[in-house]
Design an enzyme around this catalytic site. Structure first.
Site, PDB file in Angstrom:
ATOM      1  N   LYS A 129       0.860  -1.192   0.000  1.00  0.00           N
ATOM      2  CA  LYS A 129       0.000   0.000   0.000  1.00  0.00           C
ATOM      3  C   LYS A 129       0.885   1.226   0.000  1.00  0.00           C
ATOM      4  CE  LYS A 129      -4.472   0.872   0.263  1.00  0.00           C
ATOM      5  NZ  LYS A 129      -5.624   0.018  -0.052  1.00  0.00           N
ATOM      6  N   GLY A 168      -5.480   2.591  -7.324  1.00  0.00           N
ATOM      7  CA  GLY A 168      -6.113   3.705  -6.617  1.00  0.00           C
ATOM      8  C   GLY A 168      -6.584   3.324  -5.227  1.00  0.00           C
ATOM      9  N   ASP A 169      -6.988   4.338  -4.485  1.00  0.00           N
ATOM     10  CA  ASP A 169      -7.659   4.211  -3.190  1.00  0.00           C
ATOM     11  C   ASP A 169      -8.296   5.592  -2.980  1.00  0.00           C
ATOM     12  OD1 ASP A 169      -7.633   2.141  -0.736  1.00  0.00           O
ATOM     13  OD2 ASP A 169      -7.491   4.125   0.141  1.00  0.00           O
ATOM     14  N   SER A 380      -8.396  -5.792 -10.205  1.00  0.00           N
ATOM     15  CA  SER A 380      -7.053  -5.285 -10.533  1.00  0.00           C
ATOM     16  C   SER A 380      -6.148  -6.437 -10.982  1.00  0.00           C
ATOM     17  CB  SER A 380      -6.417  -4.615  -9.317  1.00  0.00           C
ATOM     18  OG  SER A 380      -6.794  -3.265  -9.220  1.00  0.00           O
TER      19      SER A 380
HETATM   20  N1  GLU Z   1      -7.335   0.252  -2.787  1.00  0.00           N
HETATM   21  C1  GLU Z   1      -8.135  -0.907  -3.075  1.00  0.00           C
HETATM   22  C2  GLU Z   1      -8.175  -1.811  -1.860  1.00  0.00           C
HETATM   23  O1  GLU Z   1      -8.259  -1.333  -0.752  1.00  0.00           O
HETATM   24  C3  GLU Z   1      -7.733  -1.588  -4.372  1.00  0.00           C
HETATM   25  C4  GLU Z   1      -6.289  -1.933  -4.522  1.00  0.00           C
HETATM   26  C5  GLU Z   1      -5.904  -2.441  -5.918  1.00  0.00           C
HETATM   27  O2  GLU Z   1      -6.737  -2.469  -6.804  1.00  0.00           O
HETATM   28  O3  GLU Z   1      -4.728  -2.798  -6.059  1.00  0.00           O
HETATM   29  O4  GLU Z   1      -8.197  -3.014  -1.953  1.00  0.00           O
END
Ligand code: GLU
Length: 448
Positions: A129, A168-169, A380
């Site tokens: 992350k 994203g997040d 993803s």
């Molecule tokens: N941020 C998203 C999560 O909390 C997606 C992360 C991603 O697609 O790599 O899982």
């Protein structure tokens, strides 16, 4: 005290001593450890391997300066992070969050959760992350672009399609991914698979935008079905008005539920006729405005300041889709008084430790984030597969795979909970299923 609880307490105290100033990270660890006793009782070999101390220490933490020029020509500085937490089952995978609250504690809690979430998808992705304390709110497109270019100039040294694949997040959507990818391409060439959540013209996957929200609805439906219920005719409260909330509202409505709220960090809308999603999309996705504007455009919509979890409303299902710790113990009590029978989490760690206890006391159906919101990262990983194969699947194909993945995540959680004597506890089930997969893989790979 058993050897298992002894070990869990010991490791927790080691982590607490190392990082006393990381409250969100400690909270995520604490809540996770709460569910681990049956695992360590059944498998003392995990204690011999000291697996928990290894798993809770990130493989690598990168922190960097992000200098950028604002529209007035002033230089600004933000802090950037990437936590490469665990690569046992695949390249680090997880989003980037741009929000003023981002610090190492937040990124580590998110990275830790991501390890098990990603394991539950059944796809070959490790956990990571990242993000920045940059606040995109009120910034011009040019400022966002300059920030993203500077952020990627540094981040590009540490990522790669077989090593670490960000996405994203909160605060990072299609616009930001576009700028980040453009800069990566200038620096290192066009490795499409290095980011996910891309636009459809340059390697993005159909249904990625919808995936977290749709996945949350599919998971919740599985949980309801297993308990002789469904969405039909149910009143649903959703918090948030971002990407997760919007597509959760859409799918829940299609499945027969009536969503009566959405919110942002200032306040919330109640619309007893059911939220008009086109209006929300126009305000949030096109105008990037505040949710209060909904009440100016829809006569049945009422706007209130504060948290939707403080509202006295009558409803059946709660889907928190905003951010961490949005539901406290007190708010969870109110939620039970409001008549809620099921909670499923679209955001990461939206329920604090006390709130989870309240759900358990009231015997609510509870779908934890790492299972319920895994649809985003799952798609993803499907985007990565499509990029490697240099082809694109249809919306239906991706959506069907997403449905199967969410069903499988629920089934894995049920099975693990049954196996470890905590039937019906989907939180423990998800943690145990994710943990055993990662822990066993780490052991096979030696002291890593
Ligand atoms: N941020 C998203 C999560 O909390 C997606 C992360 C991603 O697609 O790599 O899982």
């Amino acid at each position: 005290m058993s050897k298992a609880t002894d070990y869990l307490q010991h490791v927790y105290s080691v982590i607490e001593k190392r990082d006393p100033n990381q409250p969100e990270f400690l909270e995520a660890i604490h809540d996770f450890f709460q569910t681990m006793t049956p695992v360590f009782e059944k498998h003392p070999e995990y204690i011999d391997e000291n697996i928990l101390e290894r798993l809770t220490e990130p493989e690598r933490v990168i922190q960097f300066r992000v200098p950028w020029l604002d529209d007035l020509g002033n230089s600004q500085v933000n802090r950037g992070f990437r936590v490469q937490f665990n690569s046992a089952i695949g390249p680090y995978k997880g989003g980037l969050r741009f929000h003023p609250s981002v610090n190492l504690s937040i990124v580590k809690f998110l990275g830790f959760e991501q390890i098990f979430k990603n394991a539950l998808t059944g796809l070959p992705i490790g956990g990571g992350k990242g993000g920045s304390d940059f606040d995109p709110k009120g910034k011009s497109d040019n400022e966002i672009m300059r920030f993203c270019q500077s952020f990627m100039t540094e981040l590009s040294k540490y990522i790669g399609l077989d090593t670490d694949v960000p996405a994203g997040d909160i605060g990072v959507g299609g616009r930001e991914i576009g700028y980040l990818y453009g800069q990566y391409k200038r620096l290192r060439g066009s490795d499409r698979g290095v980011l996910t959540g891309k636009g459809l013209t340059y390697g993005g996957s159909l249904a990625r935008t919808e995936a977290t929200g749709f996945g949350l609805a599919y998971y919740t439906e599985e949980m309801l079905k297993a308990n002789n219920s469904d969405f039909a005719g149910k009143k649903v409260v959703v918090s948030g008005a971002g990407n997760v909330a919007i597509y959760a509202i859409q799918k829940v409505t299609e499945l027969g539920g009536k969503v009566i709220t959405c919110s942002d960090s200032n306040g919330y809308i109640v619309d007893e006729n059911g939220i008009d999603l086109d209006i929300v999309k126009q305000i949030k996705e096109v105008e990037r405005g505040r949710i209060s504007e909904y009440a100016d455009r829809v006569s049945s919509g009422e706007y209130h300041e504060g948290s939707v979890w403080d509202a006295k409303l009558s409803y059946d299902i709660a889907l928190p889709c905003a951010t961490q710790n949005e539901i406290s113990g007190e708010q969870a009590k109110l939620l039970v008084e409001n008549g809620v029978k099921a909670v499923a989490e679209g955001a990461n760690m939206p329920s604090d430790t006390e709130a989870i206890k309240e759900y358990q006391n009231a015997e609510l159906l509870y779908g934890p984030a790492k299972a319920a919101n895994a649809g985003g990262v799952a798609v993803s990983a499907l985007e990565m597969s499509q990029n490697s194969m240099r082809l694109s699947w249809s919306f239906e194909e991706v959506d069907d795979r997403l449905k199967d993945i969410m069903k499988d995540i629920f089934a894995q959680s049920v099975k693990a909970a049954d196996e470890y004597g905590v039937s019906g506890d989907y939180l423990s089930g998800a943690n145990i299923a994710g943990f055993t997969k990662v822990a066993d893989t780490m052991i096979i790979q030696g002291l890593v």
